[in-house]
Design a protein around this motif. Structure first.
Motif, PDB file in Angstrom:
ATOM      1  N   LEU A   1       3.511  -4.391   6.960  1.00 45.64           N
ATOM      2  CA  LEU A   1       4.975  -5.126   6.454  1.00 45.64           C
ATOM      3  C   LEU A   1       6.148  -4.684   6.931  1.00 45.64           C
ATOM      4  N   ILE A   2       6.346  -3.326   6.977  1.00 43.61           N
ATOM      5  CA  ILE A   2       7.591  -2.851   7.793  1.00 43.61           C
ATOM      6  C   ILE A   2       7.393  -2.925   9.393  1.00 43.61           C
ATOM      7  N   ALA A   3       6.384  -2.979  10.025  1.00 44.21           N
ATOM      8  CA  ALA A   3       6.169  -3.403  11.556  1.00 44.21           C
ATOM      9  C   ALA A   3       6.564  -4.517  11.680  1.00 44.21           C
ATOM     10  N   ILE A   4       6.221  -5.550  10.817  1.00 44.02           N
ATOM     11  CA  ILE A   4       6.531  -6.984  11.076  1.00 44.02           C
ATOM     12  C   ILE A   4       8.067  -7.283  10.795  1.00 44.02           C
ATOM     13  N   VAL A   5       8.769  -6.675   9.936  1.00 44.96           N
ATOM     14  CA  VAL A   5      10.180  -6.941   9.715  1.00 44.96           C
ATOM     15  C   VAL A   5      10.851  -6.709  11.158  1.00 44.96           C
ATOM     16  N   ILE A   6       9.985  -5.435  11.657  1.00 48.69           N
ATOM     17  CA  ILE A   6      11.170  -4.881  12.812  1.00 48.69           C
ATOM     18  C   ILE A   6      10.497  -5.643  14.004  1.00 48.69           C
ATOM     19  N   ALA A   7       9.324  -5.889  14.283  1.00 44.08           N
ATOM     20  CA  ALA A   7       8.796  -6.388  15.524  1.00 44.08           C
ATOM     21  C   ALA A   7       8.803  -7.985  15.694  1.00 44.08           C
ATOM     22  N   VAL A   8       8.465  -8.535  14.631  1.00 43.56           N
ATOM     23  CA  VAL A   8       8.680 -10.047  14.925  1.00 43.56           C
ATOM     24  C   VAL A   8       9.864 -10.652  15.079  1.00 43.56           C
ATOM     25  N   PRO A   9      10.953 -10.091  14.530  1.00 43.76           N
ATOM     26  CA  PRO A   9      12.199 -11.063  14.945  1.00 43.76           C
ATOM     27  C   PRO A   9      12.573 -10.799  16.274  1.00 43.76           C
TER      28      PRO A   9
ATOM     29  N   ALA B   1       3.966   9.766   7.706  1.00 46.53           N
ATOM     30  CA  ALA B   1       2.303   8.967   7.712  1.00 46.53           C
ATOM     31  C   ALA B   1       2.980   7.557   7.985  1.00 46.53           C
ATOM     32  N   VAL B   2       3.841   6.893   6.955  1.00 46.26           N
ATOM     33  CA  VAL B   2       4.028   5.676   7.159  1.00 46.26           C
ATOM     34  C   VAL B   2       4.761   5.385   8.618  1.00 46.26           C
ATOM     35  N   ILE B   3       5.866   6.380   9.016  1.00 43.49           N
ATOM     36  CA  ILE B   3       6.348   6.147  10.612  1.00 43.49           C
ATOM     37  C   ILE B   3       5.431   6.006  11.520  1.00 43.49           C
ATOM     38  N   THR B   4       4.483   6.807  11.425  1.00 43.56           N
ATOM     39  CA  THR B   4       3.414   6.779  12.437  1.00 43.56           C
ATOM     40  C   THR B   4       2.742   5.729  12.481  1.00 43.56           C
ATOM     41  N   PHE B   5       2.211   5.248  11.367  1.00 42.21           N
ATOM     42  CA  PHE B   5       1.527   3.865  11.390  1.00 42.21           C
ATOM     43  C   PHE B   5       2.412   2.718  11.741  1.00 42.21           C
ATOM     44  N   VAL B   6       3.612   2.944  11.595  1.00 38.57           N
ATOM     45  CA  VAL B   6       4.376   1.525  11.768  1.00 38.57           C
ATOM     46  C   VAL B   6       4.827   1.491  13.331  1.00 38.57           C
TER      47      VAL B   6
ATOM     48  N   GLN C   1      -5.627   3.753  -2.050  1.00 35.31           N
ATOM     49  CA  GLN C   1      -4.638   4.543  -0.992  1.00 35.31           C
ATOM     50  C   GLN C   1      -4.503   3.707   0.403  1.00 35.31           C
ATOM     51  N   HIS C   2      -5.714   3.521   0.732  1.00 39.18           N
ATOM     52  CA  HIS C   2      -6.044   3.106   2.144  1.00 39.18           C
ATOM     53  C   HIS C   2      -5.258   1.996   2.364  1.00 39.18           C
ATOM     54  N   LEU C   3      -5.389   0.990   1.336  1.00 38.18           N
ATOM     55  CA  LEU C   3      -4.803  -0.383   1.382  1.00 38.18           C
ATOM     56  C   LEU C   3      -3.519  -0.381   1.328  1.00 38.18           C
ATOM     57  N   LEU C   4      -2.977   0.585   0.457  1.00 35.71           N
ATOM     58  CA  LEU C   4      -1.594   0.629   0.203  1.00 35.71           C
ATOM     59  C   LEU C   4      -0.834   1.131   1.355  1.00 35.71           C
ATOM     60  N   TYR C   5      -1.364   2.154   2.186  1.00 32.06           N
ATOM     61  CA  TYR C   5      -0.713   2.551   3.534  1.00 32.06           C
ATOM     62  C   TYR C   5      -0.534   1.494   4.728  1.00 32.06           C
ATOM     63  N   THR C   6      -1.869   0.730   4.777  1.00 36.42           N
ATOM     64  CA  THR C   6      -1.868  -0.338   5.856  1.00 36.42           C
ATOM     65  C   THR C   6      -0.960  -1.222   5.356  1.00 36.42           C
ATOM     66  N   ALA C   7      -0.969  -1.737   4.134  1.00 36.12           N
ATOM     67  CA  ALA C   7      -0.060  -3.033   3.608  1.00 36.12           C
ATOM     68  C   ALA C   7       1.352  -2.565   4.045  1.00 36.12           C
ATOM     69  N   VAL C   8       1.805  -1.518   3.368  1.00 31.39           N
ATOM     70  CA  VAL C   8       3.301  -1.033   3.745  1.00 31.39           C
ATOM     71  C   VAL C   8       3.611  -0.797   4.964  1.00 31.39           C
ATOM     72  N   SER C   9       2.868  -0.250   5.787  1.00 27.58           N
ATOM     73  CA  SER C   9       3.138   0.041   7.446  1.00 27.58           C
ATOM     74  C   SER C   9       3.129  -1.348   8.074  1.00 27.58           C
TER      75      SER C   9
ATOM     76  N   LEU D   1      -5.937  -3.754  12.260  1.00 24.18           N
ATOM     77  CA  LEU D   1      -7.308  -2.904  12.827  1.00 24.18           C
ATOM     78  C   LEU D   1      -6.669  -1.801  12.980  1.00 24.18           C
ATOM     79  N   GLN D   2      -5.742  -1.750  13.988  1.00 24.71           N
ATOM     80  CA  GLN D   2      -5.208  -0.268  14.339  1.00 24.71           C
ATOM     81  C   GLN D   2      -4.776   0.695  13.193  1.00 24.71           C
ATOM     82  N   VAL D   3      -4.173  -0.050  12.263  1.00 26.01           N
ATOM     83  CA  VAL D   3      -3.558   0.979  11.298  1.00 26.01           C
ATOM     84  C   VAL D   3      -4.780   1.278  10.306  1.00 26.01           C
ATOM     85  N   ILE D   4      -5.710   0.284  10.183  1.00 31.00           N
ATOM     86  CA  ILE D   4      -6.674   0.841   9.279  1.00 31.00           C
ATOM     87  C   ILE D   4      -7.550   1.784   9.985  1.00 31.00           C
ATOM     88  N   ALA D   5      -7.611   1.749  11.043  1.00 35.57           N
ATOM     89  CA  ALA D   5      -8.566   3.108  11.591  1.00 35.57           C
ATOM     90  C   ALA D   5      -7.747   4.445  11.628  1.00 35.57           C
ATOM     91  N   THR D   6      -6.243   4.096  11.790  1.00 30.28           N
ATOM     92  CA  THR D   6      -5.376   5.390  12.003  1.00 30.28           C
ATOM     93  C   THR D   6      -5.421   5.873  10.637  1.00 30.28           C
TER      94      THR D   6
END
Length: 239
Positions: free
Chosen positions: A39-47, A94-99, A29-37, A157-162
């Motif tokens: 990945l979504i942040a990468i799609v938004i922020a990196v471009p 939760a996902v919105i918060t982590f993103v 569960q921890h890894l799933l929330y971290t990975a999804v959040s 690291l920020q998302v894992i902690a949160t």
């Protein structure tokens, strides 16, 4: 010392592998929330970060937005989103918060990676006849990749902690032993949960640090080692 022994005894108890709150389930569960959040942040922020770094426009806005996002308390934001979206939408909140927490370091890593490139390198690529797209793909992207991975490292690291605080709203994850153990005064369980979260963060940080080091172009690594050679010889001669 007894507390640490009790914590490790709790961790390696056969009961930790059974039931709805088994450690493998919580880790998944921890890894799933971290990975999804992330990945979504990468799609938004990196471009957006690449666009800012490539064009040199909008940096002030990005810095202001990133600073404001870093100042928002994560638990308060999570509770606010749950109240706005409803209890049924707790995973979405939760996902919105982590993103939102992962976007600032990714955005900073993306645009600072391009801004840090020597403009003479970009001008030389243009003088060779490269198109703007070729300059970005073949020059800017490889040279800016280490700083981007550094931003990814910070975001993960920020998302894992949160994600740990997600157990307060029944999202599971490795924070569950901590949240459940506090009211029960099971401090061995609390310490065990903290050890698991810290261990996961250390492993993720190590893997991303290796990836960041490997992302440095070979020419830059060779140039760095060549520049250090005269200093090494000088130290040897002095010795």
């Amino acid at each position: 010392m007894n507390l640490f022994a009790d914590a490790f005894a709790w961790l390696f108890s056969p009961d930790r592998l059974k039931g709805q709150y088994a450690l493998p389930v919580l880790l998944e569960q921890h890894l799933l929330y971290t990975a999804v959040s992330v990945l979504i942040a990468i799609v938004i922020a990196v471009p957006i970060g690449w666009l800012i770094g490539h064009t040199g426009r909008g940096r002030e806005v990005a810095v202001a937005v990133s600073g404001a996002a870093r100042a928002v308390p994560s638990f308060g934001l999570l509770v606010l989103l749950i109240l706005l979206l409803g209890v049924i939408q707790t995973p979405l909140a939760a996902v919105i918060t982590f993103v939102l927490l992962a976007i600032p370091p990714l955005l900073a890593g993306a645009y600072s990676g391009l801004e840090a490139i020597d403009r003479r390198v970009v001008d030389a690529a243009k003088a060779m006849g490269m198109t703007p797209w070729q300059v970005f793909v073949k020059v800017e992207l490889p040279l800016g990749l280490p700083l981007l991975i550094g931003g990814l490292r910070s975001a993960v690291l920020q998302v894992i902690a949160t994600v740990t605080i997600g157990a307060w709203v029944n999202l599971g994850g490795l924070g569950w032993p901590i949240i459940q153990g506090i009211p029960l005064r099971r401090f061995d369980q609390v310490l065990a949960g903290a050890i698991l979260v810290a261990l996961l963060a250390l492993i993720a940080d190590l893997l991303l640090a290796l990836a960041q080091k490997a992302a440095v172009p070979r020419g830059l690594r060779d140039g760095r080692s060549t520049s250090r050679a005269p200093r090494r010889r000088a130290r040897l001669q002095a010795a």
